[in-house]
Write an enzyme that holds these catalytic residues in place. Structure first.
Site, PDB file in Angstrom:
ATOM      1  N   HIS A  63       0.751  -1.106  -0.130  1.00  0.00           N
ATOM      2  CA  HIS A  63       0.021  -0.215   0.044  1.00  0.00           C
ATOM      3  C   HIS A  63       1.080   1.190  -0.066  1.00  0.00           C
ATOM      4  O   HIS A  63       2.021   1.213   0.130  1.00  0.00           O
ATOM      5  CB  HIS A  63      -0.861   0.041   1.177  1.00  0.00           C
ATOM      6  CG  HIS A  63      -1.830  -1.064   1.210  1.00  0.00           C
ATOM      7  ND1 HIS A  63      -2.907  -1.078   2.130  1.00  0.00           N
ATOM      8  CD2 HIS A  63      -2.088  -2.118   0.164  1.00  0.00           C
ATOM      9  CE1 HIS A  63      -3.742  -1.977   1.822  1.00  0.00           C
ATOM     10  NE2 HIS A  63      -3.421  -2.687   0.586  1.00  0.00           N
ATOM     11  N   GLU A  65       1.328   3.734   2.297  1.00  0.00           N
ATOM     12  CA  GLU A  65       2.282   4.132   3.237  1.00  0.00           C
ATOM     13  C   GLU A  65       3.293   3.181   3.445  1.00  0.00           C
ATOM     14  O   GLU A  65       4.422   3.822   3.815  1.00  0.00           O
ATOM     15  CB  GLU A  65       1.408   3.850   4.551  1.00  0.00           C
ATOM     16  CG  GLU A  65       0.003   4.680   4.524  1.00  0.00           C
ATOM     17  CD  GLU A  65      -1.180   3.797   4.032  1.00  0.00           C
ATOM     18  OE1 GLU A  65      -2.199   4.195   4.569  1.00  0.00           O
ATOM     19  OE2 GLU A  65      -1.087   3.350   3.017  1.00  0.00           O
ATOM     20  N   CYS A 100      -1.235  -0.998   7.520  1.00  0.00           N
ATOM     21  CA  CYS A 100      -0.715   0.037   7.297  1.00  0.00           C
ATOM     22  C   CYS A 100      -0.295   0.885   8.657  1.00  0.00           C
ATOM     23  O   CYS A 100       0.575   1.540   8.867  1.00  0.00           O
ATOM     24  CB  CYS A 100      -0.975   0.968   6.202  1.00  0.00           C
ATOM     25  SG  CYS A 100      -0.775  -0.006   4.720  1.00  0.00           S
ATOM     26  N   THR A 177     -26.308   7.332 -33.231  1.00  0.00           N
ATOM     27  CA  THR A 177     -25.234   6.169 -33.042  1.00  0.00           C
ATOM     28  C   THR A 177     -25.270   5.441 -34.125  1.00  0.00           C
ATOM     29  O   THR A 177     -24.169   4.503 -34.206  1.00  0.00           O
ATOM     30  CB  THR A 177     -25.342   5.470 -31.556  1.00  0.00           C
ATOM     31  OG1 THR A 177     -26.640   4.796 -31.834  1.00  0.00           O
ATOM     32  CG2 THR A 177     -25.220   6.327 -30.528  1.00  0.00           C
ATOM     33  N   SER A 184     -22.874   1.694 -38.602  1.00  0.00           N
ATOM     34  CA  SER A 184     -22.074   2.640 -37.408  1.00  0.00           C
ATOM     35  C   SER A 184     -20.916   2.485 -37.545  1.00  0.00           C
ATOM     36  O   SER A 184     -20.204   3.478 -36.966  1.00  0.00           O
ATOM     37  CB  SER A 184     -22.575   2.132 -36.189  1.00  0.00           C
ATOM     38  OG  SER A 184     -22.118   0.883 -35.705  1.00  0.00           O
ATOM     39  N   TRP A 186     -17.457   3.812 -39.337  1.00  0.00           N
ATOM     40  CA  TRP A 186     -17.162   4.277 -38.109  1.00  0.00           C
ATOM     41  C   TRP A 186     -17.863   5.879 -38.279  1.00  0.00           C
ATOM     42  O   TRP A 186     -17.468   6.474 -39.254  1.00  0.00           O
ATOM     43  CB  TRP A 186     -15.853   4.365 -37.644  1.00  0.00           C
ATOM     44  CG  TRP A 186     -15.408   2.949 -37.700  1.00  0.00           C
ATOM     45  CD1 TRP A 186     -14.278   2.412 -38.458  1.00  0.00           C
ATOM     46  CD2 TRP A 186     -15.319   2.062 -36.672  1.00  0.00           C
ATOM     47  NE1 TRP A 186     -14.125   1.053 -38.141  1.00  0.00           N
ATOM     48  CE2 TRP A 186     -14.685   1.079 -36.927  1.00  0.00           C
ATOM     49  CE3 TRP A 186     -15.935   2.218 -35.285  1.00  0.00           C
ATOM     50  CZ2 TRP A 186     -14.640  -0.318 -36.065  1.00  0.00           C
ATOM     51  CZ3 TRP A 186     -16.025   1.058 -34.508  1.00  0.00           C
ATOM     52  CH2 TRP A 186     -15.573  -0.282 -34.774  1.00  0.00           C
ATOM     53  N   LEU A 220     -15.084  -6.485 -27.429  1.00  0.00           N
ATOM     54  CA  LEU A 220     -15.261  -5.913 -26.331  1.00  0.00           C
ATOM     55  C   LEU A 220     -13.851  -5.975 -25.499  1.00  0.00           C
ATOM     56  O   LEU A 220     -13.962  -5.670 -24.128  1.00  0.00           O
ATOM     57  CB  LEU A 220     -16.390  -6.235 -25.387  1.00  0.00           C
ATOM     58  CG  LEU A 220     -17.361  -5.605 -25.829  1.00  0.00           C
ATOM     59  CD1 LEU A 220     -18.674  -6.169 -24.756  1.00  0.00           C
ATOM     60  CD2 LEU A 220     -17.900  -4.435 -26.090  1.00  0.00           C
ATOM     61  N   SER A 238     -31.183 -11.773 -21.344  1.00  0.00           N
ATOM     62  CA  SER A 238     -32.261 -12.215 -20.463  1.00  0.00           C
ATOM     63  C   SER A 238     -32.406 -13.877 -21.089  1.00  0.00           C
ATOM     64  O   SER A 238     -32.889 -14.951 -20.054  1.00  0.00           O
ATOM     65  CB  SER A 238     -33.370 -11.513 -20.761  1.00  0.00           C
ATOM     66  OG  SER A 238     -33.683 -10.365 -20.016  1.00  0.00           O
ATOM     67  N   LEU A 311     -30.583  -1.057 -23.473  1.00  0.00           N
ATOM     68  CA  LEU A 311     -29.938  -1.141 -22.386  1.00  0.00           C
ATOM     69  C   LEU A 311     -29.259   0.035 -21.589  1.00  0.00           C
ATOM     70  O   LEU A 311     -29.557   0.125 -20.517  1.00  0.00           O
ATOM     71  CB  LEU A 311     -28.511  -2.341 -22.453  1.00  0.00           C
ATOM     72  CG  LEU A 311     -27.822  -2.386 -21.145  1.00  0.00           C
ATOM     73  CD1 LEU A 311     -28.694  -3.047 -20.254  1.00  0.00           C
ATOM     74  CD2 LEU A 311     -26.486  -3.375 -21.446  1.00  0.00           C
TER      75      LEU A 311
END
Length: 374
Positions: A63, A65, A100, A177, A184, A186, A220, A238, A311
């Protein structure tokens, strides 16, 4: 000792603020690998000069400290009687590393100045208690707001029981979008897309919906030459319609949140190493609140959403969105896909308001960071 490491009485900052500001600057050096721990900076000061400094290392390592104490030892400095500036209360419990607070007591420092108390129930004042029991003076609240901004995901997970959620969209000036036919790629420039990958990398998880998976088949993942980690990929699905050959299931970790999935589909996913979570609401869809609770339990501090209007809108209207990251391209698309699907609003008094936090050019586009105000 450099001039920047010595307090100048002519500064508009108080001495405490001056050194705490330096500690906050140190915390900015923390790697994304620090998560799920908070980013913390620490400065040790004696006779008005910095004799040691450090920041939190990747999870499981030192950490801030401990790093600062080690830095002081390397410099040959004695920490007895020194003042320690730290951006979060020193920990008091044994986790992957020792407390710490105990190390500061052994070092015989005289005062600890902290920006904030740690809200984690394992700490929450216990670190300060250990210090005070050893006769060490404790001051808390110096630049607390700035310290909180350093770790929005950590504080959200600990205090609200859910991650910090950011929706990222790339859109035209008229807020579209994609074209009506779904095209889309780009809208924004290559520089904007690269910048978007850096925001992906800072998150613990990247989330999308089943519609995006089926329509765009995204990976992703983070595609940068200096990538240090790949966030967990999350699909909100779902009915568990995600194809077994979807690119989002390749390499790395993927979690799927489902509601009405057959045991056969769940088993097929598990055979590929995909974890499927059941979170069902009374309409037969994924229970977003339950999903957020599970993510917090999995120590996910920050979620970066790259999804479609459905979403995005559901998360926003359920109150789970904290900020919007919008890349605006200098073009118009006319009748196309909206960035959010929202319920009808009849009165301006019911509008969803945001505060602009940042507007900067990225390539030929604009990057807008805005926080939800309600």
């Amino acid at each position: 000792m450099s001039e920047s490491n010595t307090f100048d009485s002519r500064s508009s900052l108080t001495g405490h603020e001056f050194f705490m500001r330096h500690a906050l600057d140190l915390a900015k050096n923390c790697s994304v690998l620090t998560s799920p721990n908070p980013k913390v900076g620490c400065v040790i000061v004696k006779d008005g000069q910095i004799i040691g400094e450090g920041f939190t290392q990747p999870a499981g390592q030192n950490h801030a400290e401990i790093q600062a104490l080690a830095d002081a030892a390397r410099r040959g400095a004695d920490c007895e009687g020194a003042t320690v500036y730290v951006t979060l209360e020193p920990c008091a419990h044994y986790g992957k590393t020792p407390p710490c607070a105990d190390a500061l007591v052994r070092a015989k420092v005289s005062c600890v100045v902290a920006a904030m108390e740690d809200p984690n129930r394992l700490v929450a004042g216990k670190g300060f208690g250990k210090l005070e029991a050893a006769g060490i003076r404790v001051i808390c609240g110096v630049l607390a707001r700035e310290a909180r901004e350093m770790n929005p995901g950590f504080f959200s997970r600990i205090e609200r029981g859910r991650p910090w959620v950011r929706i990222k969209v790339a859109a035209s000036l008229d807020g579209k979008t994609a074209l009506s036919n779904g095209e889309s790629q780009w809208i924004t420039s290559e520089k904007a897309r690269e910048d978007g990958h850096r925001w992906r990398m800072r998150a613990d998880a990247v989330m999308t919906g089943i519609g995006t998976v089926i329509r765009d088949n995204p990976t992703l993942n983070v595609r940068l030459p200096d990538v240090v980690r790949q966030p967990v990929r999350i699909v909100v699905d779902s009915q568990l319609k995600t194809p077994l050959d979807a690119r989002v299931l390749e390499k790395g970790m993927t979690w799927i949140f489902s509601a009405n999935a057959s045991p056969y589909k769940i088993s097929a996913m598990q055979e590929k190493g995909i974890q499927v979570f059941s979170a069902i609401n009374n309409t037969g869809r994924v229970d977003l609140a339950d999903m957020m609770r599970i993510l917090a339990e999995k120590e996910i501090n920050e979620v970066h959403v790259e999804a479609g209007a459905t979403l995005n809108g559901a998360l926003l209207q359920a109150g789970f969105v904290d900020e919007m990251l919008i890349y605006l391209a200098p073009c118009f698309l006319g009748s196309g896909k909206n960035m959010l699907s929202l319920n009808h609003i009849d009165r301006l008094a019911d509008k969803i308001s945001l505060d602009f936090r940042e507007i900067v050019p990225v390539g030929n586009d604009l990057r807008i960071l805005a926080r939800l105000t309600q």
